[in-house]
Design a protein around this motif. Sequence first.
Motif, mmCIF file in Angstrom:
data_model
loop_
_atom_site.group_PDB
_atom_site.id
_atom_site.type_symbol
_atom_site.label_atom_id
_atom_site.label_comp_id
_atom_site.label_asym_id
_atom_site.label_seq_id
_atom_site.Cartn_x
_atom_site.Cartn_y
_atom_site.Cartn_z
ATOM 1 N N UNK A 80 0.827 -1.217 0.000
ATOM 2 C CA UNK A 80 0.000 0.000 0.000
ATOM 3 C C UNK A 80 0.857 1.261 0.000
ATOM 4 N N UNK A 81 0.349 2.272 -0.649
ATOM 5 C CA UNK A 81 1.041 3.554 -0.696
ATOM 6 C C UNK A 81 0.621 4.377 0.519
ATOM 7 N N UNK A 82 1.585 4.962 1.196
ATOM 8 C CA UNK A 82 1.296 5.780 2.372
ATOM 9 C C UNK A 82 1.259 7.234 1.924
ATOM 10 N N UNK A 83 0.091 7.849 2.073
ATOM 11 C CA UNK A 83 -0.076 9.236 1.671
ATOM 12 C C UNK A 83 -0.222 10.102 2.909
ATOM 13 N N UNK A 84 0.356 11.296 2.909
ATOM 14 C CA UNK A 84 0.192 12.183 4.067
ATOM 15 C C UNK A 84 -1.254 12.656 4.167
ATOM 16 N N UNK A 85 -1.731 12.800 5.388
ATOM 17 C CA UNK A 85 -3.094 13.278 5.585
ATOM 18 C C UNK A 85 -3.212 14.751 5.230
#
Length: 66
Positions: A31-36
């Motif tokens: 999974x790609x971790x995206x900043x909130x």
Amino acid sequence: MQERKDAFREVLPKQGQLSVEDTASMVLCKPKVLPLKSVTLEKLEKLQRAALEAARPPEGTPPPRP
């Protein structure tokens, strides 16, 4: 539409059974971790907090009368 040289031609048999060797299946990936919040949004929030602090009267002074 022109065919590319490396493209595969589809060949269907005239008689007999059609069998498929390769079946499509789901492939799980990391999974790609995206900043909130984006960096720009954080900077804007910081500037807004600083502006609110600057507009607030210093503590110990009475509130202005209307």
